[in-house]
Design a protein around this motif. Structure first.
Motif, PDB file in Angstrom:
ATOM      1  N   LEU A  25      50.193  44.535  51.480  1.00 50.09           N
ATOM      2  CA  LEU A  25      51.104  45.391  50.731  1.00 50.09           C
ATOM      3  C   LEU A  25      50.842  46.870  51.034  1.00 50.09           C
ATOM      4  CD1 LEU A  25      51.081  43.514  47.302  1.00 50.09           C
ATOM      5  CD2 LEU A  25      52.959  43.604  48.969  1.00 50.09           C
ATOM      6  N   LEU A  26      49.573  47.242  51.131  1.00 53.36           N
ATOM      7  CA  LEU A  26      49.231  48.614  51.504  1.00 53.36           C
ATOM      8  C   LEU A  26      49.745  48.921  52.906  1.00 53.36           C
ATOM      9  CD1 LEU A  26      47.789  51.296  50.984  1.00 53.36           C
ATOM     10  CD2 LEU A  26      45.665  50.222  51.801  1.00 53.36           C
ATOM     11  N   LEU A  56      47.039  52.016  43.611  1.00 53.23           N
ATOM     12  CA  LEU A  56      48.223  51.796  44.443  1.00 53.23           C
ATOM     13  C   LEU A  56      48.401  50.319  44.751  1.00 53.23           C
ATOM     14  CD1 LEU A  56      50.576  52.663  46.251  1.00 53.23           C
ATOM     15  CD2 LEU A  56      48.901  53.214  48.044  1.00 53.23           C
ATOM     16  N   VAL A  57      47.322  49.657  45.171  1.00 52.68           N
ATOM     17  CA  VAL A  57      47.412  48.236  45.510  1.00 52.68           C
ATOM     18  C   VAL A  57      47.785  47.407  44.285  1.00 52.68           C
ATOM     19  CG1 VAL A  57      46.083  46.224  46.273  1.00 52.68           C
ATOM     20  CG2 VAL A  57      45.877  48.398  47.497  1.00 52.68           C
ATOM     21  N   VAL A 112      51.054  45.008  43.896  1.00 50.23           N
ATOM     22  CA  VAL A 112      50.966  43.577  43.549  1.00 50.23           C
ATOM     23  C   VAL A 112      51.861  43.274  42.348  1.00 50.23           C
ATOM     24  CG1 VAL A 112      49.436  41.776  42.662  1.00 50.23           C
ATOM     25  CG2 VAL A 112      48.665  43.251  44.539  1.00 50.23           C
ATOM     26  N   GLU A 113      51.792  44.122  41.323  1.00 45.94           N
ATOM     27  CA  GLU A 113      52.634  43.926  40.138  1.00 45.94           C
ATOM     28  C   GLU A 113      54.116  44.032  40.497  1.00 45.94           C
ATOM     29  OE1 GLU A 113      51.445  46.666  37.137  1.00 45.94           O
ATOM     30  OE2 GLU A 113      49.409  45.843  36.946  1.00 45.94           O
ATOM     31  N   TYR A 135      36.244  51.797  48.610  1.00 46.49           N
ATOM     32  CA  TYR A 135      35.280  51.557  47.540  1.00 46.49           C
ATOM     33  C   TYR A 135      35.290  50.103  47.070  1.00 46.49           C
ATOM     34  CZ  TYR A 135      34.004  56.445  46.893  1.00 46.49           C
ATOM     35  OH  TYR A 135      33.511  57.707  47.078  1.00 46.49           O
ATOM     36  N   MET A 136      36.441  49.451  47.238  1.00 50.43           N
ATOM     37  CA  MET A 136      36.549  48.056  46.810  1.00 50.43           C
ATOM     38  C   MET A 136      37.180  47.206  47.904  1.00 50.43           C
ATOM     39  SD  MET A 136      37.736  48.238  42.808  1.00 50.43           S
ATOM     40  CE  MET A 136      37.700  46.443  42.717  1.00 50.43           C
ATOM     41  N   GLU A 137      36.732  45.964  47.983  1.00 53.20           N
ATOM     42  CA  GLU A 137      37.303  45.032  48.968  1.00 53.20           C
ATOM     43  C   GLU A 137      38.709  44.630  48.536  1.00 53.20           C
ATOM     44  OE1 GLU A 137      36.588  40.388  50.018  1.00 53.20           O
ATOM     45  OE2 GLU A 137      34.798  41.682  50.094  1.00 53.20           O
ATOM     46  N   LEU A 138      39.630  44.622  49.492  1.00 45.35           N
ATOM     47  CA  LEU A 138      41.000  44.208  49.222  1.00 45.35           C
ATOM     48  C   LEU A 138      41.254  42.834  49.825  1.00 45.35           C
ATOM     49  CD1 LEU A 138      42.922  47.540  50.042  1.00 45.35           C
ATOM     50  CD2 LEU A 138      42.131  46.727  47.811  1.00 45.35           C
ATOM     51  N   ASP A 139      41.864  41.957  49.049  1.00 45.61           N
ATOM     52  CA  ASP A 139      42.204  40.656  49.617  1.00 45.61           C
ATOM     53  C   ASP A 139      43.371  40.823  50.578  1.00 45.61           C
ATOM     54  OD1 ASP A 139      44.525  40.904  48.088  1.00 45.61           O
ATOM     55  OD2 ASP A 139      43.833  39.545  46.527  1.00 45.61           O
ATOM     56  N   ARG A 140      43.707  39.740  51.265  1.00 48.57           N
ATOM     57  CA  ARG A 140      44.724  39.819  52.303  1.00 48.57           C
ATOM     58  C   ARG A 140      46.063  40.300  51.741  1.00 48.57           C
ATOM     59  NH1 ARG A 140      45.681  38.218  57.429  1.00 48.57           N
ATOM     60  NH2 ARG A 140      47.874  37.880  57.960  1.00 48.57           N
TER      61      ARG A 140
END
Length: 267
Positions: free
Chosen positions: A193-194, A150-151, A155-156, A183-188
C-alpha cells in the motif's frame, strides 16, 4: 465654519468611506493600517502613487503571511522546527550548503525525492520538518505523516473501499514528508500500500523521508526483497540523500548539560 473644521469633517468622512470599502473588498490589513500609513505618508510628503503602493504592498505581504500560516498548519507538523534553529556545528556530517540549497525548493519543482538517513537524535526529523516548512512558506502544498500512521490509514481505507480516494489525496500534495520510516516492520500488505502511494507520486510530486535505517537495513522493514528494492528505487532515483550519521547530538547535548549542572552543584 472654518476651513480646518471642514477638512476634519472631510477626513472623517473619507476614513469612514475607506473603512466601509475595505470591509466590502475584504482588505483587513489596509483597513487596520490606513490611519497609521496615511499619517506616515503625510509626514514623509509621499506622493499619492507612493501612498497607494504602500497600502497595497502592506495588504499583499500580510495576505501572503496568512496563506503561509494556513499551509504550515495544513501540513500537520508535530512541532515547530526551522532551519534557523538548526545547529550545524553540532553535527559535522550535515553540509549546511546542501541544506540551504534544498531550502530553495528547486528539488520540489523538479519532483525529486529526498532521503534523510541516520540514527535517532542526529537531526533528520528536524531537517524534514524545517524543509517542509520552507516548502509551505514558498507556496507548496505539504503533508507530514509518520510512516506507521500512513500505512495504518491506507489499510483502513482499503478495508472500507476508500483506498483509491486516499491514495489520490496523498498524491495531490506537492511534498509528502514521511517520518520514522524503518522504526517498525511492515507486512507485505502494508508495504504494498505504501508502494502504491510512492508510485502515484513518482516523477509528479516530491517525497521526503526520514529513516533511522540505512538502505541496506531496509530488508528489516520491508520483508519482501523485491518490494524493498522497488521502494528504495522510488525514493532514491534522481533524488537527494543526506546521511546524518550515528552520533546523537541530542544525547551529547543532554550529557553536557548534566555535566555542567553537576559541576555547578559541586562548586
Amino acid at each position: 465654519m472654518s476651513i480646518h473644521t471642514q477638512r476634519v469633517r472631510t477626513d472623517q468622512a473619507a476614513h469612514v468611506a475607506v473603512d466601509q470599502a475595505c470591509r466590502a473588498l475584504r482588505l483587513p490589513t489596509i483597513r487596520a493600517k490606513f490611519t497609521e500609513l496615511s499619517e506616515a505618508a503625510e509626514r514623509d510628503q509621499m506622493s499619492p502613487i507612493g501612498f497607494l503602493a504602500e497600502l497595497l504592498m502592506s495588504e499583499c505581504d500580510d495576505r501572503n503571511r496568512r496563506r503561509s500560516e494556513r499551509r504550515i498548519k495544513a501540513a500537520g507538523f508535530p512541532r515547530d522546527k526551522s532551519l534557523r534553529k538548526f545547529d550545524f556545528t553540532a553535527n559535522p556530517n550535515i553540509d549546511p550548503v546542501m541544506v540551504q540549497s534544498l531550502a530553495s525548493c528547486d528539488w520540489i519543482r523538479k519532483s525529486q525525492p529526498l532521503c534523510l538517513i541516520g540514527d535517532s537524535g542526529t537531526g533528520k526529523s528536524h531537517l524534514l520538518i524545517a524543509l517542509g516548512t520552507e516548502a509551505a512558506m514558498a507556496g507548496f502544498r505539504v503533508k507530514y505523516v509518520l510512516a506507521t500512521k500512513l500505512v495504518n490509514e491506507l489499510v483502513e481505507a482499503a478495508d472500507e473501499k476508500l483506498l483509491t480516494k486516499t491514495i489520490a489525496r496523498y498524491g495531490r500534495v506537492d511534498l509528502l514528508c514521511i517520518d520514522e520510516l524503518g522504526y517498525m516492520e511492515l507486512d507485505r500488505r502494508g508495504a504494498e500500500l505504501l508502494f502504491q502511494v510512492l508510485t502515484e507520486r513518482e516523477e509528479k510530486n516530491s517525497v521526503a523521508i526520514a529513516s533511522n535505517e540505512s538502505f541496506g537495513g531496509w530488508d528489516n522493514t520491508f520483508t519482501d526483497p523485491r518490494l524493498c528494492a522497488a521502494i528504495v528505487d522510488r525514493l532514491t532515483f534522481g533524488g537527494n540523500i543526506i546521511e546524518t550519521g550515528t552520533d546523537s547530538y541530542r544525547l551529547a547535548s543532554t550529557r553536557a548539560r548534566a555535566a555542567q549542572q553537576q559541576g555547578t552543584a559541586s562548586s
